[in-house]
Scaffold this motif. Structure first.
Motif, PDB file in Angstrom:
ATOM      1  N   ASP A   1       0.830  -1.203   0.000  1.00  0.00           N
ATOM      2  CA  ASP A   1       0.000   0.000   0.000  1.00  0.00           C
ATOM      3  C   ASP A   1       0.869   1.259   0.000  1.00  0.00           C
ATOM      4  O   ASP A   1       0.555   2.235  -0.689  1.00  0.00           O
ATOM      5  CB  ASP A   1      -0.919  -0.010   1.217  1.00  0.00           C
ATOM      6  N   THR A   2       1.963   1.239   0.750  1.00  0.00           N
ATOM      7  CA  THR A   2       2.872   2.393   0.790  1.00  0.00           C
ATOM      8  C   THR A   2       3.479   2.656  -0.578  1.00  0.00           C
ATOM      9  O   THR A   2       3.584   3.817  -1.017  1.00  0.00           O
ATOM     10  CB  THR A   2       3.983   2.159   1.829  1.00  0.00           C
ATOM     11  N   LEU A   3       3.876   1.593  -1.265  1.00  0.00           N
ATOM     12  CA  LEU A   3       4.441   1.758  -2.609  1.00  0.00           C
ATOM     13  C   LEU A   3       3.405   2.307  -3.578  1.00  0.00           C
ATOM     14  O   LEU A   3       3.722   3.140  -4.441  1.00  0.00           O
ATOM     15  CB  LEU A   3       5.001   0.424  -3.109  1.00  0.00           C
ATOM     16  N   PHE A   4       2.150   1.854  -3.443  1.00  0.00           N
ATOM     17  CA  PHE A   4       1.113   2.401  -4.320  1.00  0.00           C
ATOM     18  C   PHE A   4       0.914   3.890  -4.055  1.00  0.00           C
ATOM     19  O   PHE A   4       0.756   4.681  -4.996  1.00  0.00           O
ATOM     20  CB  PHE A   4      -0.213   1.657  -4.147  1.00  0.00           C
ATOM     21  N   GLN A   5       0.941   4.284  -2.790  1.00  0.00           N
ATOM     22  CA  GLN A   5       0.792   5.712  -2.465  1.00  0.00           C
ATOM     23  C   GLN A   5       1.939   6.526  -3.055  1.00  0.00           C
ATOM     24  O   GLN A   5       1.737   7.656  -3.524  1.00  0.00           O
ATOM     25  CB  GLN A   5       0.733   5.886  -0.949  1.00  0.00           C
TER      26      GLN A   5
END
Length: 256
Positions: A128-132
């Motif tokens: 999720d952090t990488l997507f953000q």
């Protein structure tokens, strides 16, 4: 009776086993620099002679390498599944490119399904952090950063699937992709319409994984890879058309 006396394991052997396991599990990555001898011996709580013995053994195995004046590194073992000659063939063969996409569709679909079902809460947080971060790069219109984050996002999903064979296979394949063997990912992120579509596809993949919906995650990966295949086909057609147009222009140009 088939029993033997239990002997304590040598410290150097224990160090070898730990570093080997970290490499197998994908925690230590090819090309990664290890801490200094002093720091590493302190972290492992072993003497420097025991550490040196372990490092020497791992070097003999081809897993570690020492660079003069720079320290100890995990050996560059990615891509070794293919000979340099075969890699050069891949680079100029259209079938290899589209077979690679089919390979990714199958393997990454499975990995996404596994990530949704087996990934830890921390695994999902990393994804999720990488997507953000992809969203932030998209907003800044930075195709280079967005393309790099795209690879990291997909690798995080593979890592979250907790299958070490898939992990190392896909790392090797992504290394070849990063080198431009199959196609140049950055070109796709230069087109705004394509970039918007790619972001939404990654959003769908991330949402399915965060919801722990394995079936939806696998389907979202398939949609994404199908889109990449179509976009790449159109891109190659446009390049061929442009090359032909330039040839016609050159032929028709007045000769002085």
């Amino acid at each position: 009776m088939p029993f033997q006396k239990i002997e304590s394991e040598k410290l150097a052997t224990a160090v070898v086993r730990q570093i080997e396991d970290l490499i197998v599990q994908g925690v230590l990555r090819p090309g990664e620099r290890l801490p200094s001898e002093r720091e590493l011996s302190e972290r492992l709580a072993v003497s420097r002679p025991s550490l040196r013995e372990a490092v020497a053994e791992l070097q003999e195995e081809g897993l570690l390498t020492t660079r003069a004046g720079a320290g100890i590194y995990v050996a560059e073992v990615l891509g070794s599944a293919f000979s340099p000659a075969l890699i050069r063939l891949f680079a100029r063969n259209d079938q290899a490119v589209f077979d690679y996409l089919a390979f990714r569709r199958d393997l990454e679909g499975m990995a996404a399904e596994r990530a949704a079902k087996l990934g830890s809460d921390t695994d999902l947080k990393v994804i999720d952090t990488l997507f953000q971060r992809m969203e932030a790069a998209h907003a800044k219109r930075n195709p280079s950063d967005e393309a790099a984050l795209d690879a990291q996002f997909h690798m995080a999903i593979i890592e979250a699937g907790h299958n070490i064979i898939t992990l190392h296979m896909m790392r090797a394949m992504f290394e070849l992709l990063a080198e431009g063997v199959f196609y140049n990912r950055q070109i796709m992120f230069r087109n705004r319409t394509t970039r918007d579509a790619l972001l939404e596809q990654h959003r769908a993949i991330n949402a399915a994984i965060q919801a722990r919906d394995g079936v939806a995650a696998r389907a979202a990966v398939a949609v994404h890879m199908n889109f990449v295949e179509v976009a790449l086909t159109e891109q190659r057609r446009a390049e061929r058309n442009e090359a032909l147009a330039k040839l016609r222009l050159q032929h028709q140009a007045p000769k002085g």
